[in-house]
Write an enzyme that holds these catalytic residues in place. Structure first.
Site, PDB file in Angstrom:
ATOM      1  N   GLU A  99       0.821  -1.209   0.000  1.00  0.00           N
ATOM      2  CA  GLU A  99       0.000   0.000   0.000  1.00  0.00           C
ATOM      3  C   GLU A  99       0.860   1.267   0.000  1.00  0.00           C
ATOM      4  O   GLU A  99       0.597   2.201  -0.746  1.00  0.00           O
ATOM      5  CB  GLU A  99      -0.892  -0.040   1.251  1.00  0.00           C
ATOM      6  CG  GLU A  99      -1.730   1.193   1.491  1.00  0.00           C
ATOM      7  CD  GLU A  99      -2.972   1.235   0.617  1.00  0.00           C
ATOM      8  OE1 GLU A  99      -3.205   0.234  -0.095  1.00  0.00           O
ATOM      9  OE2 GLU A  99      -3.676   2.253   0.639  1.00  0.00           O
ATOM     10  N   ASP A 100       1.903   1.281   0.823  1.00  0.00           N
ATOM     11  CA  ASP A 100       2.619   2.533   1.073  1.00  0.00           C
ATOM     12  C   ASP A 100       3.989   2.652   0.407  1.00  0.00           C
ATOM     13  O   ASP A 100       4.600   3.709   0.474  1.00  0.00           O
ATOM     14  CB  ASP A 100       2.820   2.739   2.591  1.00  0.00           C
ATOM     15  CG  ASP A 100       1.500   2.914   3.319  1.00  0.00           C
ATOM     16  OD1 ASP A 100       0.492   3.161   2.630  1.00  0.00           O
ATOM     17  OD2 ASP A 100       1.487   2.790   4.555  1.00  0.00           O
TER      18      ASP A 100
END
Ligand code: MN
Length: 766
Positions: A99-100
């Site tokens: 996600e990051d």
């Protein structure tokens, strides 16, 4: 918790200190894992940690901590509090990497294999905000979440651990963000944790929500619990003394202690029953956890302890709960009983083996079937997940209904009923005979004609009770009816009935289309003509028109010429979906001004003032002027100055002020998190709020006059209406008054309470 005191350090010192902190935390994680009874796959966990640590390097959380501390904390929850193994721990460490950071699921797959990659992928899919800006996005995310859950339950377990850590560190968020997060937590995560048997985590999630939403009440109740501890200890010791003697004589290995209920559950009880803290009689329960004596039957040992206790104390027979022979569907197993203690107080006792206790605390999931090579009968959890899968296979196109349907089944308590052959079926409380039919098989539900409960014929809407024996009568000529939706309570029945009704509707519409086409000699109908026909019958969509024709609700003319003659007049029709959304939300958004519930400037005044933009980062003070502009009191919970509240920006850019405990409010917080703002009350003298006070008592002549004159004593009270009804010597009254704050209401309540003959008084919703 680490405290950051790095300000006096040099950059190098700070970096070294942080690295030490990270490594200490990782060592602690490894220790948790090595102390569990899982296999020793330290390598894969170390590899996952190294990747996550490197990937998140330089990133920080809102609190200023290095980001990696978050996945580490989540991994520790997964290991220590849920009892999961290396796969889950590694996935937890990696949960925010895709996600990051720049890593992809493919990278994870290459390095860690399919299973971990699949879990991380599931987590990434649902991480982009479970709850988006609108309801349908939320429902879609919820659907995704359930889908991933039914693929691998560890996805949702890690998600819950993630949420738990975010709740534990909630203080670094802005108040508006806090409300959004607590709303979501109460709306979906706590029920899910409950459903999955993560009892300790569910309790902590609720407790944290409560602490952030009602800090003052939380502090007060905590203080009262502490203050009353000595008295409780005495009651417990009196109770325990003879029990310890008896159990020791039996030679059982056990531990026994008193457990105080959570602050949140005490508060809920007070609210639900309208009682004070002092009136909550079951503040604690006694828990007995025993080690199974080798060669002995676990359940029999529970009953042995039970009988030792009931030899000493008087049992309250209506409060026995036997979850031994048939565990709850979240896996919970125990024997509960309530006895009259030596001090004349009812005491609840929970008897569990060590294994049962482990399941109760960490959830059934840790014992669940992804443990390799386990062949066992389906647990209730398996059955529940299969129900969810079936619902997902037939999703309702109406996302909001779908969400509510599934959620309805998350929190309900359960009943056990029997098939004619004696098989036990678990159903949610309030399930009807028809729900039972659908539970057995969709075909049986679809053609359900009636039911026999304990050999007596009952209607389909009959509400089942635990222990009922149910037999379903079917007929091929019966098909699902729209009225059925009014009484079924299970998600499965509802979904199947809706699907069948849609099919029926489609068939009728197809017939209608054929009829219309025949009228036009099967030649294509010109779009203009079609619009005229739609307008003529006042419907918005072709499908609806076909349905009306097919169902003979409208009669077609002899010849199509009729339609050519119609003039185009009607306005453009509203999109059906938008219409639905408006309907669905209107209950929540009816402005109090429309419903006439608050004293406020007239509508025309309001329109002349344009609404200023609202900054969600700010805390708004609720001053009198605000209510003359674009702030309104929410009609659902009608807060008064002094109530704990938050603000919700509605579609008209007005701020609705809701109580933090408002049910509609919880929905708004979780569905429209980005529109939540923090507010606090200012002073009120001029502007008044409508409040309602309900009271009951013994009917005697003149009592109402006494009450009214009491109210008028030293305060000037502006009474809007009084409504009293009396029946068999008992009267019930409701007074609507204009007040400035909660204190005013409390003052009035205490005055009414002092009147002779009045038995209960409380603030109520109007
Ligand atoms: Mn996270």
């Amino acid at each position: 918790m680490y405290i950051f005191q790095f300000s006096t350090m040099s950059d190098e010192e700070r970096q070294a200190a942080e690295e030490k902190m990270i490594n200490d935390e990782f060592q602690a994680l490894l220790n948790d894992y090595l102390n569990s009874n899982h296999r020793r796959k330290v390598d894969i966990i170390t590899k996952a940690f190294n990747l996550a640590n490197e990937a998140h390097k330089g990133a920080r959380r809102r609190s200023g901590e290095p980001y990696i501390m978050h996945p580490l904390a989540v991994a520790r929850i997964v290991s220590r509090e849920m009892g999961l193994g290396s796969t889950s721990i590694s996935a937890a460490l990696l949960h925010d990497v895709v996600e990051d950071t720049d890593y992809t699921v493919e990278d994870i797959r290459m390095m860690f294999g399919d299973k971990i990659a699949q879990i991380v992928d599931g987590l990434t899919k649902i991480s982009s905000g479970m709850f988006g800006d609108n309801v349908s996005a939320q429902a879609e995310n919820f659907r995704k979440l359930l889908l991933t859950m039914s693929e691998d339950i560890r996805v949702i377990l890690i998600k819950i651990a993630d949420r738990l850590h975010n709740m534990r560190t909630l203080s670094s968020m802005t108040p508006a963000k806090q409300f959004k997060i607590t709303g979501e937590t109460l709306y979906i995560y706590a029920p899910l944790a409950h459903r999955l048997g993560l009892f300790a985590i569910k309790t902590e999630l609720e407790e944290l929500c409560f602490k952030y939403e009602h800090p003052d009440i939380y502090a007060e109740l905590t203080r009262k619990i502490e203050e009353t501890a000595p008295e409780r200890n005495k009651i417990y010791e009196h109770f325990a003394e003879p029990v310890i003697k008896a159990l020791d004589k039996m030679g059982i290995q056990y531990e026994m202690r008193a457990r105080v209920k959570s602050v949140y559950s005490i508060w809920k009880k007070m609210e639900a029953k309208g009682i004070s803290f002092e009136e909550v009689y079951d503040l604690f329960a006694v828990r007995i956890i025993f080690e199974v004596t080798p060669g002995m039957d676990e359940k029999k040992q529970c009953w042995d302890i039970y009988s030792a206790i009931t030899d000493i104390y008087k049992l309250r027979p209506d409060r026995i709960r036997d979850w031994l022979s048939h565990p709850k569907s979240n896996g919970y197993q125990a024997l509960h009983l309530t006895v009259m203690g030596p001090d004349g107080k009812w005491i609840e006792i929970q008897i569990r083996s060590r294994r049962m206790d482990d399941i109760a605390e960490k959830g059934f999931a840790a014992h669940w079937k992804y443990k390799e090579n386990r062949v066992e009968e389906d647990s209730e959890l398996d059955k529940w997940i299969r129900t969810i899968q079936e619902i997902l296979a037939n999703p309702n196109p109406n996302a909001i209904d779908f969400l509510d349907t599934v959620k309805m089944n998350l929190f309900s308590s359960e009943i056990f009923v029997f098939t004619p052959k004696g098989e036990i079926i678990t159903l949610p409380q309030d399930a009807t005979a028809l729900d039972f039919a659908y539970r057995i098989h969709t075909r049986i539900g679809d053609h359900c004609l009636g039911a026999k409960v304990n050999h007596t014929l009952v209607p389909l809407s009959y509400k089942l009770k635990s222990g009922d024996q149910v037999e379903i009568l079917t007929s091929q000529t019966v098909n699902p009816q729209p009225e059925w939706l009014n009484f079924v309570t299970t998600a499965k029945a509802r979904t199947k009935i809706e699907a069948s009704l849609r099919r029926q509707k489609r068939r009728i519409a197809e017939k209608g289309k054929v009829m219309l086409d025949e009228l036009f000699n099967n030649e294509p109908i010109d779009n203009n003509v079609m619009t005229k026909i739609l307008n003529y019958y006042k419907v918005e969509k072709r499908e609806d028109l076909y349905y009306l024709i097919g169902n003979n609700e409208v009669v077609l003319p002899e010849s199509p010429d009729r339609f050519y003659k119609i003039k185009e007049t009607l306005p453009k029709s509203e999109n059906l979906f938008m219409k639905y959304m408006k309907q669905a939300m209107s209950a929540m958004k009816k402005s109090p001004v429309e419903t006439g519930l608050i004293t406020s400037p007239s509508d025309t005044d309001k329109k002349n003032i344009s609404s200023p933009a609202i900054d969600t980062k700010q805390v708004y003070e609720l001053k009198e002027e605000r209510f003359k502009k674009n702030f309104i009191v929410a009609p659902c919970c009608k807060p008064l100055p002094g109530d704990e509240v938050f603000g919700y920006i509605n579609d008209r850019n007005e701020v609705e002020v809701h109580k933090r405990s408002c049910e509609t409010g919880i929905k708004l917080k979780s569905n429209f998190g980005d529109r939540i703002i923090a507010v606090r009350w200012g002073d009120y003298h001029q502007y008044s709020f409508l409040a309602s006070i309900a009271f009951t008592g013994i009917d005697r002549i003149g009592i109402l006059n006494t009450i009214l004159s009491k109210l008028a004593e030293d305060v000037v009270v502006n009474i809007q209406s009084v409504n009293v009804s009396s029946n068999d010597g008992i009267f019930e009254g409701v007074i609507n008054v204009h007040v400035h704050s909660v204190e005013d209401v409390n003052l009035l309540c205490s005055k009414i309470a002092k009147v002779d003959g009045v038995s209960t008084v409380h603030r109520s919703l109007i």
